[in-house]
Scaffold this active site. Structure first.
Site, PDB file in Angstrom:
ATOM      1  N   PRO A   1       0.820  -1.220   0.000  1.00 57.03           N
ATOM      2  CA  PRO A   1       0.000   0.000   0.000  1.00 57.03           C
ATOM      3  C   PRO A   1       0.850   1.265   0.000  1.00 57.03           C
ATOM      4  O   PRO A   1       1.992   1.275   0.459  1.00 57.03           O
ATOM      5  CB  PRO A   1      -0.797  -0.128   1.307  1.00 57.03           C
ATOM      6  N   SER A   2       0.263   2.336  -0.525  1.00 57.10           N
ATOM      7  CA  SER A   2       0.886   3.664  -0.551  1.00 57.10           C
ATOM      8  C   SER A   2       2.195   3.682  -1.334  1.00 57.10           C
ATOM      9  O   SER A   2       3.057   4.517  -1.095  1.00 57.10           O
ATOM     10  CB  SER A   2       1.116   4.184   0.881  1.00 57.10           C
ATOM     11  N   ARG A   3       2.349   2.729  -2.245  1.00 48.33           N
ATOM     12  CA  ARG A   3       3.569   2.623  -3.056  1.00 48.33           C
ATOM     13  C   ARG A   3       4.815   2.345  -2.221  1.00 48.33           C
ATOM     14  O   ARG A   3       5.938   2.562  -2.684  1.00 48.33           O
ATOM     15  CB  ARG A   3       3.798   3.899  -3.886  1.00 48.33           C
ATOM     16  N   LEU A   4       4.629   1.866  -1.015  1.00 39.09           N
ATOM     17  CA  LEU A   4       5.776   1.532  -0.165  1.00 39.09           C
ATOM     18  C   LEU A   4       6.129   0.060  -0.389  1.00 39.09           C
ATOM     19  O   LEU A   4       6.023  -0.779   0.500  1.00 39.09           O
ATOM     20  CB  LEU A   4       5.440   1.806   1.310  1.00 39.09           C
ATOM     21  N   HIS A   5       6.546  -0.226  -1.605  1.00 37.57           N
ATOM     22  CA  HIS A   5       6.773  -1.608  -2.016  1.00 37.57           C
ATOM     23  C   HIS A   5       7.995  -2.207  -1.319  1.00 37.57           C
ATOM     24  O   HIS A   5       8.900  -1.490  -0.890  1.00 37.57           O
ATOM     25  CB  HIS A   5       6.987  -1.672  -3.533  1.00 37.57           C
TER      26      HIS A   5
END
Length: 266
Positions: free
Chosen positions: A243-247
């Site tokens: 989520p939130s591009r916090l890959h």
């Protein structure tokens, strides 16, 4: 996660099993258009190397165990792997993705190029695919054997990147795989001058029909211009969408002392 892999576990081109995310285990079954295509991939190691099956990159349909693995090594325990394999097997037949499809990136005379090829074999020495050596990708590899592979599974928000060196298989290895293919596929490999211009599709189809009739009577040999490459990995990256591009990005790099593991910013 440890910064360095113990030396006792550095004898493979795959990072050690204990340190791999559980989702990258393979599982059995059949079916070209599913993750169970692993069943049809030809292993080329001896029987006592069968544990290398557990290192290939085939994952479950819905679980995202990299989420917990990223924070806890225990997620790669045998219980976790077992549970994930059961879930993977139960959902594998529902996907239409060919899990053996991978992007192969090459560079020829300074120009990068990429295309999809199919993984055909894997084992302790590398990952194999087959092609026409005179094709654009064959010429590129002759010019620069450094290549990159990318497996991408959008439904799972996962990808695996491999960087390494491509080396040709032996004539014996090429012939063994060539003769295992359906007759029509063997004929296609012979009659197609891959990547070369052709005036009309009818020319190709006529050439195919003639060669097919001849092959039915006289058989067909593996041509010298056709064969496989083995990509010997020097780096693996396991990417999981979060989520939130916090890959999550976990990278194994092969150094002088073995495999080193580090986390990258997304």
């Amino acid at each position: 996660l440890p910064a360095k892999i113990p030396s006792s576990r550095q004898n493979s081109i795959f990072p050690p099993k204990f340190h791999l995310p559980a989702i990258f285990r393979c599982f059995g079954g059949r079916g070209r258009a599913s993750f169970s295509t692993i069943h049809n991939i030809r292993p080329f190691w001896n029987t006592h190397h069968h544990h290398h099956h557990h290192y290939l990159l085939f994952l479950s349909q819905h679980t995202k165990q990299l989420d917990t693995m990223a924070d806890d090594d225990s997620s790669t325990s045998s219980d976790s792997l077992s549970s994930n394999e059961e879930q993977s097997h139960s959902t594998s037949t529902n996907t239409t993705v060919d899990a053996t499809a991978m992007t192969l990136a090459t560079v020829h005379k300074g120009q990068p190029s990429a295309r999809i090829v199919l993984l055909k074999s894997f084992g302790p020495t590398g990952l194999e695919f087959f092609t026409n050596y005179n094709s654009h990708k064959g010429q590129a590899i002759s010019d620069n054997p450094s290549v990159a592979l990318l497996f991408f599974w959008p439904n799972q928000e996962r990808q695996v990147r491999v960087a390494g060196c491509a080396v040709r298989l032996t004539a014996e290895e090429n012939d063994a795989y060539f003769q295992s293919r359906p007759l029509e596929s063997r004929v296609g490999a012979v009659v197609s001058h891959q990547s070369a211009p052709i005036s009309d599709r009818a020319v190709l189809e006529e050439r195919f029909a003639q060669e097919l009739e001849r092959a039915k009577s006289h058989g067909i040999e593996c041509p010298e211009h056709w064969g496989g490459y083995r990509v010997v990995p020097q780096q693996w990256e396991f990417w999981q969408g979060r989520p939130s591009r916090l890959h999550d990005r976990l990278v194994y790099s092969l150094g002088k002392d073995g495999w080193n593991l580090e986390r990258l910013n997304p």
